[in-house]
Design a protein around this motif. Structure first.
Motif, PDB file in Angstrom:
ATOM      1  N   PRO A 272      11.982  19.459 109.589  1.00 42.72           N
ATOM      2  CA  PRO A 272      12.931  20.086 108.659  1.00 42.72           C
ATOM      3  C   PRO A 272      12.586  19.765 107.211  1.00 42.72           C
ATOM      4  N   PRO A 273      12.582  20.769 106.329  1.00 41.63           N
ATOM      5  CA  PRO A 273      12.453  20.460 104.895  1.00 41.63           C
ATOM      6  C   PRO A 273      13.636  19.590 104.454  1.00 41.63           C
TER       7      PRO A 273
ATOM      8  N   VAL B 161      14.512  25.331 110.654  1.00 47.95           N
ATOM      9  CA  VAL B 161      14.335  24.014 111.264  1.00 47.95           C
ATOM     10  C   VAL B 161      15.302  23.077 110.550  1.00 47.95           C
ATOM     11  N   PHE B 162      16.207  22.464 111.309  1.00 45.72           N
ATOM     12  CA  PHE B 162      17.227  21.647 110.657  1.00 45.72           C
ATOM     13  C   PHE B 162      17.495  20.367 111.440  1.00 45.72           C
ATOM     14  N   ALA B 163      17.974  19.373 110.713  1.00 43.44           N
ATOM     15  CA  ALA B 163      18.531  18.153 111.293  1.00 43.44           C
ATOM     16  C   ALA B 163      19.954  18.026 110.765  1.00 43.44           C
ATOM     17  N   ASP B 164      20.765  17.253 111.456  1.00 46.51           N
ATOM     18  CA  ASP B 164      22.167  17.087 111.037  1.00 46.51           C
ATOM     19  C   ASP B 164      22.631  15.695 111.416  1.00 46.51           C
ATOM     20  N   ALA B 165      23.915  15.429 111.256  1.00 48.32           N
ATOM     21  CA  ALA B 165      24.422  14.079 111.476  1.00 48.32           C
ATOM     22  C   ALA B 165      24.361  13.646 112.940  1.00 48.32           C
ATOM     23  N   THR B 166      24.113  14.576 113.864  1.00 50.36           N
ATOM     24  CA  THR B 166      23.976  14.202 115.281  1.00 50.36           C
ATOM     25  C   THR B 166      22.526  13.907 115.649  1.00 50.36           C
ATOM     26  N   SER B 167      21.585  14.248 114.785  1.00 50.14           N
ATOM     27  CA  SER B 167      20.164  14.180 115.126  1.00 50.14           C
ATOM     28  C   SER B 167      19.706  12.741 115.352  1.00 50.14           C
TER      29      SER B 167
ATOM     30  N   ILE C  80      16.598  26.606 104.271  1.00 49.68           N
ATOM     31  CA  ILE C  80      15.341  27.328 104.085  1.00 49.68           C
ATOM     32  C   ILE C  80      14.943  27.985 105.394  1.00 49.68           C
ATOM     33  N   ALA C  81      14.592  29.266 105.325  1.00 45.08           N
ATOM     34  CA  ALA C  81      14.147  30.018 106.495  1.00 45.08           C
ATOM     35  C   ALA C  81      12.722  30.488 106.268  1.00 45.08           C
TER      36      ALA C  81
END
Length: 251
Positions: free
Chosen positions: A231-232, A181-187, A170-171
């Motif tokens: 992040p959504p 706004v994002f999170a990932d497996a490293t967050s 989503i932007a």
């Protein structure tokens, strides 16, 4: 005597690496400027119509009047700021709420920033995705780090393949400066708990470049009192994104 250069051409930084190095340098200057991102020492919410209040570290009392922030001998209009010694006093609005933000060149959070740790540049993280624009006037409710929910303009979704997995991000914001706004497996381990990415989709729906090398830390990574968007759920990725800024390096 003969001059010798033992460096091979491949050892020189590429244009891609040089451009990213310049970008990282500009980011660090933005963060550590005298009244830059890391200098925030307070976000003081003021209630319209309420009695003037004292704010720690500032002389006099402060109130909201017709949307402006009014002190004993100065007024800060919406969208403006004033320099007061080593401090900047900035008008900040969130929906119908108004706050006085104080940024101080002598803030400990600014003095402690030694740098910004980042992953090594990698052109493999410059991806081509597809942008699908939202309907004109579309909005989305975004939860912020302090628990507040703000209504933001929905730009659309960016679909891209990461590690063999197709994801749709989503932007928000205008097409000329969309924010993801994002999170990932490293967050929360290798990298900060979430990160930002700026994208452009001037042409509307269609192919879009997504360069995760330019993922960057939110302001709240550098100082308290920011109200960064979280992040959504759709932007919380299960795959690692080992590109861009990772963490604040502290002295």
């Amino acid at each position: 005597m003969t001059d010798r250069n033992t460096d091979s051409p491949a050892s020189y930084p590429s244009e891609f690496e040089q451009a990213l190095a310049s970008w990282h340098e500009a980011r660090l200057r933005l963060v550590t400027a005298p009244q830059g991102i890391a200098a925030l020492v307070g976000t003081h919410w003021l209630t319209p119509g309420a009695e003037p209040v004292a704010i720690e570290g500032l002389d006099g009392t402060w109130r909201v009047e017709d949307g402006d922030i009014v002190g004993d001998d100065l007024t800060i209009e919406e969208g403006s700021e004033v320099l007061l010694g080593s401090r900047v006093l900035r008008h900040f609005r969130r929906d119908d709420e108004v706050a006085l933000r104080v940024l101080d060149a002598e803030a400990p959070t600014r003095a402690s920033v030694a740098g910004i740790d980042a992953y090594l540049p990698d052109e493999a993280w410059v991806l081509t995705g597809r942008f699908d624009a939202a309907d004109e006037g579309a909005t989305i409710d975004v939860e912020e780090i302090d628990g507040y929910t703000e209504t933001s303009t929905l730009a659309g979704t960016v679909t891209v393949t990461i590690g063999g997995e197709e994801v749709s991000l989503i932007a928000t914001g205008p097409l000329t400066g969309m924010q993801v706004v994002f999170a990932d497996a490293t967050s929360g381990t290798e990298s900060y708990r979430f990160r930002f990415l700026k994208l452009r989709a001037d042409g509307g729906t269609g192919p879009i470049e997504v360069d995760f090398n330019r993922a960057y830390l939110p302001p709240c990574a550098f100082a308290d009192f920011y109200v960064c968007p979280l992040p959504p759920a759709q932007n919380r990725l299960t795959v690692p994104v080992r590109a861009g800024e990772k963490q604040v390096a502290r002295r």
